[in-house]
Design a protein around this motif. Structure first.
Motif, mmCIF file in Angstrom:
data_model
loop_
_atom_site.group_PDB
_atom_site.id
_atom_site.type_symbol
_atom_site.label_atom_id
_atom_site.label_comp_id
_atom_site.label_asym_id
_atom_site.label_seq_id
_atom_site.Cartn_x
_atom_site.Cartn_y
_atom_site.Cartn_z
ATOM 1 N N LEU A 1 -5.999 -3.615 6.867
ATOM 2 C CA LEU A 1 -4.524 -4.197 6.805
ATOM 3 C C LEU A 1 -4.584 -5.751 6.860
ATOM 4 O O LEU A 1 -3.789 -6.280 5.944
ATOM 5 C CB LEU A 1 -3.715 -3.767 7.826
ATOM 6 N N VAL B 1 -1.816 -5.192 -0.353
ATOM 7 C CA VAL B 1 -1.471 -4.493 1.075
ATOM 8 C C VAL B 1 -1.514 -3.056 0.715
ATOM 9 O O VAL B 1 -2.320 -2.089 1.669
ATOM 10 C CB VAL B 1 -0.093 -4.793 1.602
ATOM 11 N N ILE C 1 2.420 -0.499 3.077
ATOM 12 C CA ILE C 1 1.459 0.385 4.179
ATOM 13 C C ILE C 1 1.961 1.763 4.017
ATOM 14 O O ILE C 1 0.923 2.649 4.262
ATOM 15 C CB ILE C 1 1.723 -0.307 5.395
ATOM 16 N N LEU D 1 -3.030 -8.035 3.873
ATOM 17 C CA LEU D 1 -2.018 -9.177 4.188
ATOM 18 C C LEU D 1 -2.804 -10.420 3.691
ATOM 19 O O LEU D 1 -1.871 -11.404 3.235
ATOM 20 C CB LEU D 1 -1.680 -9.270 5.679
ATOM 21 N N THR E 1 -4.467 -0.687 2.407
ATOM 22 C CA THR E 1 -4.356 0.491 3.145
ATOM 23 C C THR E 1 -4.815 1.844 2.906
ATOM 24 O O THR E 1 -5.334 2.357 3.881
ATOM 25 C CB THR E 1 -2.848 0.452 3.514
ATOM 26 N N ALA F 1 4.881 -5.345 3.125
ATOM 27 C CA ALA F 1 4.001 -4.550 4.040
ATOM 28 C C ALA F 1 5.024 -3.384 4.435
ATOM 29 O O ALA F 1 4.336 -2.473 4.383
ATOM 30 C CB ALA F 1 4.263 -5.420 5.425
ATOM 31 N N LEU G 1 6.399 -11.227 1.966
ATOM 32 C CA LEU G 1 5.389 -10.463 2.723
ATOM 33 C C LEU G 1 5.731 -9.340 3.557
ATOM 34 O O LEU G 1 5.147 -8.404 3.629
ATOM 35 C CB LEU G 1 4.713 -11.285 3.515
#
Length: 289
Positions: free
Chosen positions: A216, A174, A116, A220, A178, A112, A108
């Motif tokens: 976000l 993600v 992101i 997630l 985003t 990210a 994870l």
């Protein structure tokens, strides 16, 4: 009716403004905080408990040793719960749970770190969004498990191919959430930041990032769900720990009660992880209000 009967029996003052108002004891009880909290709790949990009870009943009917024999009876609730309690009490399952949670955290975090910034770039630069849209949608439609042979050939046996598969599975929710969050930012906020002479970096840090926090958290949460689904087959790539490895081990040992107990524990941990991220999402929404 009870309240009306109670008030009819109470003496009244001959002077109207001195008439005493009496509150029935049942009404006092219903107004108490404990009674209201208990009623709210019952309204929230009665239907989930009923659904779980029906599912447990169906499971028991199709596997119970009362009228099933052989392997089917080994998957019954009676034997699965006993095996699960023994695994938890003996501590044999805890190293596998911790290994799986470590891999989930690494996957994870990697998703990210990649998703992101890439999502921010796609949301801020329209030509990049148009140029990568078809490519990303094409790659996103490939099952993460399809990369298993390639992952083993490139990264070998161990944790590295597992991390790769989990990252590939989790990066798309993600990244896309985003980018969608950046595109949904109120344009008046961006104009206001420009009027205050904020540069591009200050606008991203102080305006865009706080505005896309709900997106976000959604990304997630979706990524966590995908990772948890891919984790068990990914841990069958030659690792020596983890819940996926434990399921293979119980199958080889013909310990079907432990196998079913491990499946239940996987579902329970996944539920807790999703519940935690959902709580973060709700707290962010309430804080925003």
């Amino acid at each position: 009716v009870g309240i009306a009967l109670w008030e009819s029996l109470m003496p009244r003052s001959p002077i109207p403004f001195l008439t005493m108002t009496v509150v029935h004891p049942d009404l006092k009880l219903r107004r108490s905080p404990a009674f209201r909290w208990g009623g709210w709790l019952m309204r929230r949990v009665r239907w989930p408990i009923l659904g779980l009870a029906i599912g447990l009943l169906i499971w028991w009917l199709v596997t119970t040793p009362a009228w099933h024999t052989g392997i089917t009876a080994d998957f019954s609730p009676e034997r699965s719960f006993v095996a699960g309690a023994q695994l938890v009490a003996s501590g044999a399952l805890w190293p596998h749970i911790l290994a799986s949670l470590r891999r989930v955290g690494v996957g994870l975090a990697a998703a990210a770190v990649i998703g992101i910034p890439t999502g921010l770039a796609i949301g801020l630069w329209q030509p990049l969004a148009q140029g990568t849209s078809a490519l990303f949608q094409f790659v996103r439609m490939i099952s993460p498990l399809s990369w298993m042979p390639l992952a083993v050939m490139v990264f070998g046996i161990g944790d590295a191919p597992v991390y790769f598969l989990l990252t590939v599975a989790a990066v798309w929710p993600v990244l896309l959430n985003t980018a969608a969050g950046v595109q949904a930012v109120d344009r008046h906020w961006l104009l206001l930041s420009r009027s205050l002479c904020a540069n591009r970096w200050e606008t991203i840090v102080h305006v865009i990032l706080p505005a896309i926090v709900p997106h976000l958290l959604v990304g997630l949460r979706l990524a966590m769900g995908v990772i948890w689904l891919v984790l068990v087959p990914a841990e069958m790539l030659g690792v020596s720990s983890g819940l996926g490895y434990f399921i293979l081990d119980t199958r080889d040992r013909l310990a079907y009660g432990e196998l079913m107990a491990a499946i239940l524990i996987i579902g329970f941990i996944g539920y807790l992880l999703d519940k935690g991220l959902r709580s973060l999402q709700w707290s962010d929404l309430n804080g925003g209000q």
